[in-house]
Design a protein around this motif. Structure first.
Motif, PDB file in Angstrom:
ATOM      1  N   ARG A 129      12.350  24.554  17.443  1.00 22.46           N
ATOM      2  CA  ARG A 129      11.788  25.038  16.186  1.00 22.46           C
ATOM      3  C   ARG A 129      10.521  24.260  15.869  1.00 22.46           C
ATOM      4  NH1 ARG A 129      14.367  24.369  10.088  1.00 22.46           N
ATOM      5  NH2 ARG A 129      12.782  25.618   9.029  1.00 22.46           N
ATOM      6  N   PHE A 130       9.500  24.967  15.436  1.00 21.69           N
ATOM      7  CA  PHE A 130       8.281  24.351  14.928  1.00 21.69           C
ATOM      8  C   PHE A 130       8.413  24.315  13.413  1.00 21.69           C
ATOM      9  CE2 PHE A 130       3.910  24.653  13.340  1.00 21.69           C
ATOM     10  CZ  PHE A 130       3.367  23.536  13.948  1.00 21.69           C
ATOM     11  N   GLY A 131       8.347  23.122  12.818  1.00 25.64           N
ATOM     12  CA  GLY A 131       8.509  22.987  11.381  1.00 25.64           C
ATOM     13  C   GLY A 131       7.524  22.002  10.805  1.00 25.64           C
ATOM     14  N   ILE A 132       7.696  21.702   9.527  1.00 27.63           N
ATOM     15  CA  ILE A 132       6.763  20.798   8.851  1.00 27.63           C
ATOM     16  C   ILE A 132       7.485  19.535   8.400  1.00 27.63           C
ATOM     17  CG2 ILE A 132       5.274  22.658   8.065  1.00 27.63           C
ATOM     18  CD1 ILE A 132       6.479  22.174   5.239  1.00 27.63           C
ATOM     19  N   VAL A 133       6.697  18.508   8.166  1.00 28.59           N
ATOM     20  CA  VAL A 133       7.164  17.269   7.551  1.00 28.59           C
ATOM     21  C   VAL A 133       6.101  16.873   6.526  1.00 28.59           C
ATOM     22  CG1 VAL A 133       6.132  15.796   9.329  1.00 28.59           C
ATOM     23  CG2 VAL A 133       8.001  14.917   7.951  1.00 28.59           C
ATOM     24  N   ALA A 134       6.565  16.464   5.342  1.00 32.48           N
ATOM     25  CA  ALA A 134       5.640  16.034   4.287  1.00 32.48           C
ATOM     26  C   ALA A 134       6.342  14.975   3.457  1.00 32.48           C
ATOM     27  CB  ALA A 134       5.252  17.216   3.407  1.00 32.48           C
ATOM     28  N   GLY A 135       5.596  13.925   3.113  1.00 34.22           N
ATOM     29  CA  GLY A 135       6.254  12.897   2.333  1.00 34.22           C
ATOM     30  C   GLY A 135       5.352  11.800   1.828  1.00 34.22           C
ATOM     31  N   PHE A 136       6.003  10.796   1.287  1.00 38.26           N
ATOM     32  CA  PHE A 136       5.348   9.630   0.701  1.00 38.26           C
ATOM     33  C   PHE A 136       5.804   8.381   1.448  1.00 38.26           C
ATOM     34  CE2 PHE A 136       6.146  12.829  -2.534  1.00 38.26           C
ATOM     35  CZ  PHE A 136       4.876  13.023  -3.047  1.00 38.26           C
ATOM     36  N   LEU A 137       4.964   7.345   1.440  1.00 37.92           N
ATOM     37  CA  LEU A 137       5.314   6.100   2.105  1.00 37.92           C
ATOM     38  C   LEU A 137       4.827   4.921   1.283  1.00 37.92           C
ATOM     39  CD1 LEU A 137       2.655   4.650   3.717  1.00 37.92           C
ATOM     40  CD2 LEU A 137       2.796   6.862   4.844  1.00 37.92           C
ATOM     41  N   ALA A 138       5.444   3.795   1.555  1.00 39.40           N
ATOM     42  CA  ALA A 138       5.007   2.516   0.996  1.00 39.40           C
ATOM     43  C   ALA A 138       5.036   1.526   2.143  1.00 39.40           C
ATOM     44  CB  ALA A 138       5.930   2.070  -0.127  1.00 39.40           C
ATOM     45  N   GLU A 139       4.038   0.646   2.210  1.00 40.30           N
ATOM     46  CA  GLU A 139       4.013  -0.368   3.263  1.00 40.30           C
ATOM     47  C   GLU A 139       3.938  -1.745   2.613  1.00 40.30           C
ATOM     48  OE1 GLU A 139       1.641  -1.685   7.310  1.00 40.30           O
ATOM     49  OE2 GLU A 139       1.054   0.158   6.298  1.00 40.30           O
ATOM     50  N   SER A 148       0.855  -1.184   0.000  1.00 36.41           N
ATOM     51  CA  SER A 148       0.000   0.000   0.000  1.00 36.41           C
ATOM     52  C   SER A 148       0.891   1.233   0.000  1.00 36.41           C
ATOM     53  CB  SER A 148      -0.946   0.002   1.208  1.00 36.41           C
ATOM     54  OG  SER A 148      -0.225   0.012   2.411  1.00 36.41           O
ATOM     55  N   TYR A 149       0.345   2.323  -0.518  1.00 34.40           N
ATOM     56  CA  TYR A 149       1.109   3.557  -0.671  1.00 34.40           C
ATOM     57  C   TYR A 149       0.304   4.697  -0.092  1.00 34.40           C
ATOM     58  CZ  TYR A 149       3.433   0.441  -3.881  1.00 34.40           C
ATOM     59  OH  TYR A 149       4.078  -0.637  -4.412  1.00 34.40           O
ATOM     60  N   GLY A 150       1.010   5.764   0.304  1.00 35.29           N
ATOM     61  CA  GLY A 150       0.288   6.885   0.882  1.00 35.29           C
ATOM     62  C   GLY A 150       1.117   8.144   0.971  1.00 35.29           C
ATOM     63  N   ILE A 151       0.477   9.167   1.487  1.00 30.14           N
ATOM     64  CA  ILE A 151       1.120  10.459   1.734  1.00 30.14           C
ATOM     65  C   ILE A 151       0.887  10.831   3.187  1.00 30.14           C
ATOM     66  CG2 ILE A 151       0.903  11.284  -0.639  1.00 30.14           C
ATOM     67  CD1 ILE A 151      -1.599  12.846   0.266  1.00 30.14           C
ATOM     68  N   ARG A 152       1.772  11.667   3.725  1.00 26.79           N
ATOM     69  CA  ARG A 152       1.608  12.130   5.104  1.00 26.79           C
ATOM     70  C   ARG A 152       2.079  13.569   5.212  1.00 26.79           C
ATOM     71  NH1 ARG A 152       6.307  11.327   8.048  1.00 26.79           N
ATOM     72  NH2 ARG A 152       5.206  11.120  10.013  1.00 26.79           N
ATOM     73  N   LEU A 153       1.460  14.305   6.131  1.00 27.46           N
ATOM     74  CA  LEU A 153       1.767  15.707   6.371  1.00 27.46           C
ATOM     75  C   LEU A 153       1.660  15.949   7.859  1.00 27.46           C
ATOM     76  CD1 LEU A 153       2.274  18.552   5.170  1.00 27.46           C
ATOM     77  CD2 LEU A 153      -0.205  18.820   5.079  1.00 27.46           C
ATOM     78  N   GLU A 202       9.912   5.382   3.718  1.00 24.86           N
ATOM     79  CA  GLU A 202       9.291   6.671   3.427  1.00 24.86           C
ATOM     80  C   GLU A 202      10.309   7.588   2.779  1.00 24.86           C
ATOM     81  OE1 GLU A 202       7.524   8.313   6.952  1.00 24.86           O
ATOM     82  OE2 GLU A 202       6.344   6.532   7.346  1.00 24.86           O
ATOM     83  N   PHE A 203       9.825   8.585   2.095  1.00 26.61           N
ATOM     84  CA  PHE A 203      10.653   9.656   1.556  1.00 26.61           C
ATOM     85  C   PHE A 203       9.960  10.945   1.938  1.00 26.61           C
ATOM     86  CE2 PHE A 203      11.837  12.606  -1.867  1.00 26.61           C
ATOM     87  CZ  PHE A 203      13.220  12.566  -1.714  1.00 26.61           C
ATOM     88  N   GLN A 204      10.680  11.830   2.674  1.00 32.04           N
ATOM     89  CA  GLN A 204       9.995  13.005   3.211  1.00 32.04           C
ATOM     90  C   GLN A 204      10.908  14.226   3.283  1.00 32.04           C
ATOM     91  OE1 GLN A 204       8.757  11.435   6.989  1.00 32.04           O
ATOM     92  NE2 GLN A 204      10.678  11.909   7.997  1.00 32.04           N
ATOM     93  N   PHE A 205      10.277  15.394   3.297  1.00 29.89           N
ATOM     94  CA  PHE A 205      10.928  16.665   3.604  1.00 29.89           C
ATOM     95  C   PHE A 205      10.682  16.937   5.075  1.00 29.89           C
ATOM     96  CE2 PHE A 205      10.268  21.101   4.612  1.00 29.89           C
ATOM     97  CZ  PHE A 205      11.471  21.662   4.206  1.00 29.89           C
ATOM     98  N   SER A 206      11.714  17.404   5.787  1.00 29.41           N
ATOM     99  CA  SER A 206      11.547  17.693   7.213  1.00 29.41           C
ATOM    100  C   SER A 206      12.385  18.903   7.595  1.00 29.41           C
ATOM    101  CB  SER A 206      11.976  16.479   8.038  1.00 29.41           C
ATOM    102  OG  SER A 206      11.728  16.684   9.404  1.00 29.41           O
ATOM    103  N   SER A 237       1.866  13.540  12.720  1.00 30.33           N
ATOM    104  CA  SER A 237       1.453  13.650  11.319  1.00 30.33           C
ATOM    105  C   SER A 237       0.161  12.895  11.071  1.00 30.33           C
ATOM    106  CB  SER A 237       2.549  13.128  10.398  1.00 30.33           C
ATOM    107  OG  SER A 237       2.751  11.754  10.591  1.00 30.33           O
ATOM    108  N   PHE A 238      -0.478  13.272   9.985  1.00 29.92           N
ATOM    109  CA  PHE A 238      -1.693  12.635   9.506  1.00 29.92           C
ATOM    110  C   PHE A 238      -1.448  12.223   8.065  1.00 29.92           C
ATOM    111  CE2 PHE A 238      -2.925  15.436  12.895  1.00 29.92           C
ATOM    112  CZ  PHE A 238      -3.770  14.637  13.648  1.00 29.92           C
ATOM    113  N   GLY A 239      -2.073  11.132   7.669  1.00 34.29           N
ATOM    114  CA  GLY A 239      -1.826  10.662   6.313  1.00 34.29           C
ATOM    115  C   GLY A 239      -3.019   9.972   5.704  1.00 34.29           C
ATOM    116  N   TYR A 240      -2.840   9.652   4.437  1.00 35.49           N
ATOM    117  CA  TYR A 240      -3.870   8.991   3.659  1.00 35.49           C
ATOM    118  C   TYR A 240      -3.214   7.891   2.847  1.00 35.49           C
ATOM    119  CZ  TYR A 240      -7.714   8.237   0.419  1.00 35.49           C
ATOM    120  OH  TYR A 240      -8.717   7.665  -0.316  1.00 35.49           O
ATOM    121  N   LYS A 241      -3.726   6.647   2.986  1.00 33.29           N
ATOM    122  CA  LYS A 241      -3.247   5.518   2.189  1.00 33.29           C
ATOM    123  C   LYS A 241      -4.179   5.316   1.018  1.00 33.29           C
ATOM    124  CE  LYS A 241      -0.756   2.986   5.691  1.00 33.29           C
ATOM    125  NZ  LYS A 241      -0.661   1.760   6.458  1.00 33.29           N
TER     126      LYS A 241
END
Length: 187
Positions: free
Chosen positions: A51-61, A26-31, A73-77, A182-186
């Motif tokens: 520091r308060f920052g963001i994380v956003a990326g893609f995942l595979a399970e 399964s694949y998804g995104i997270r923010l 996962e592959f993400q920006f942080s 984070s929250f995500g959608y598969k």
């Protein structure tokens, strides 16, 4: 050489596990959001605010068994401290071993490598001298809110020195720490 060995080990493990886990991927995104800091005795107290920052990326399970899966996962942080001179952003590759408690809850743990893509520069073009790579250990808990939506809470603990002090007159030593929600959608 040591950094290359770490990178090669992580990629080798990722490759082997991916080849063995080709069923029902399964694949998804997270923010989400990071609350991060650099843990160091060399940073003055006035610069230690998180520091308060963001994380956003893609995942595979990739399921291995009914309860165990591998989740790369592959993400920006965005990490570092609140002071702009101690801010650094990474592209990260975490690889988790995930244990599922039924269909709702899970725990996950694994290594993470980060590639620095941005650091603060002053008006003269001088950088804060962060190392190119950042190695961490990450552990977290997750909950499936619905069949597709999920949330997770993670703690990242830096294993390598974030400062590249070769060009500095003093030796600096510090590593990253962060809490991530984070929250995500598969798909």
């Amino acid at each position: 050489m040591n950094k290359k060995l770490h990178c090669l080990s992580i990629l080798l493990i990722f490759g082997i596990l991916t080849l063995q886990a080709q069923k029902e991927a399964s694949y998804g995104i997270r923010l989400g959001a990071n609350l991060s800091s650099i843990s160091s005795d060399d940073i003055p107290d006035s610069l230690e605010d998180s520091r308060f920052g963001i994380v956003a990326g893609f995942l595979a399970e990739y399921p291995i068994t009914e309860k165990i899966s591998i989740q790369p996962e592959f993400q920006f942080s965005s990490l570092g401290n609140d002071d702009e001179t101690l801010r650094v952003d990474y592209l990260q590759l975490p690889v988790f071993v995930k244990y599922n408690f039924g269909s709702r809850f899970n725990i996950h743990i694994g290594p993470q490598i980060g590639l620095k893509i941005w650091e603060w520069e002053d008006n003269n073009g001088s950088e804060a001298n962060f190392n190119t790579f950042n190695f961490s250990a990450v552990a977290g808990v997750g909950v499936n809110l619905t069949e597709n939506f999920f949330a997770d809470l993670r703690y990242g603990f830096g294993l390598s020195n974030v400062f590249d002090d070769e060009d500095l007159p003093i030796s600096l030593d510090g590593n990253t720490r962060n809490i991530q929600l984070s929250f995500g959608y598969k798909l």
